[in-house]
Design an enzyme around this catalytic site. Structure first.
Site: not given
Ligand code: 13P
Length: 255
Positions: A15, A99, A171, A217
């Site tokens: 990110k 995403h 996700e 997560s």
């Molecule tokens: P987290 O693992 O921080 O929850 O993020 C997941 C994600 O959005 C991966 O693209």
């Protein structure tokens, strides 16, 4: 064909974190953890400006580098955007598309996701296509419908040959960055549904050969249980991919 013959892919989505010098440092640490772990492909999707440094740091290791978005036009007056050929030249092999943060904050739609997927595949990038329901959609009982529509539209005009370069990341939006993981059974159920959608369109063999990841997560403590599920072939990891120790444990769990 069964899970054992699909490629397990553990991908980090950094990110908007890490400067180029910080990226080099962390990639060196992660590459050490990934050394000799040939049971899965390890990918790190970094901010655009980190790509050069990241590619350099990953050279000679088994860590692959990816970006977090790409524009669908080849070039032109699109201020702030980045093209497929730009990404390739700085060493990106993968790109995350669709995403939920892009859908939520940057107006990404199923249609623009489809355009980006087609452009990336045509230009030789491997795609990590994200789909997932919001909490509201889950509570309304339309999780299956939501991920089906997202998957179908994202893959419009993508043929079975091109599908070989697509990974799907399930996700659930409510599980991202919240510490709230889908249970392994919830994640398995939706990943199986996605595989069903692929089978309808491309046939069983192509569906069985496609890598489907879980993301939301995923961490050192829960990765093994999630990855043991028959339709979960890897992970797309946010927070835990920024800590080499934790990411190393997840890589080990995928072996
Ligand atoms: P987290 O693992 O921080 O929850 O993020 C997941 C994600 O959005 C991966 O693209």
């Amino acid at each position: 064909m069964k899970k054992s013959v699909r490629k397990a892919v553990i991908a980090g989505n950094w990110k908007m974190n890490k400067t180029p010098s910080e990226a080099s440092e962390l990639i060196k640490q992660i590459a050490e953890k990934a050394e000799g772990k040939n049971g899965c492909e390890v990918v790190l999707c970094v901010p655009f400006v980190d790509l050069c440094a990241a590619s350099d740091a990953a050279k000679g290791t088994n860590v692959k580098i990816g970006a977090q978005n790409v524009h669908f036009e080849e070039k032109g007056a699109f201020t702030g955007e980045i093209s497929v050929s730009m990404l390739k030249e700085v060493g990106a092999e993968y790109v995350i598309i669709g995403h939920s943060e892009r859908r939520q904050y940057f107006g990404e739609s199923n249609e623009t996701v489809n355009k980006r997927v087609k452009a990336a595949l045509a230009g030789g990038l491997k795609v990590i296509l994200c789909v997932g329901e919001t909490l509201d959609e889950r509570e309304k009982g339309i999780t299956g419908e939501t991920v089906s529509v997202q998957t179908k539209i994202a893959l419009l005009d993508v043929d079975s040959e091109a599908l070989k370069n697509v990974i799907i990341a399930y996700e659930p939006v409510w599980a991202i960055g919240t510490g709230k993981t889908a249970t392994a059974d919830q994640a398995q159920e939706v990943c199986a549904k996605i595989r069903e959608v692929l089978a309808d369109k491309y046939g069983n063999d192509a569906a069985e050969a496609t890598t489907i990841q879980y993301g939301g997560s995923m961490n050192a403590a829960n990765a093994a249980e999630l990855l043991a599920k028959v339709d979960i072939d890897g992970g797309l990891i946010g927070g835990a991919s920024l800590k080499s120790e934790d990411f190393g444990v997840i890589i080990d769990a995928a072996q």
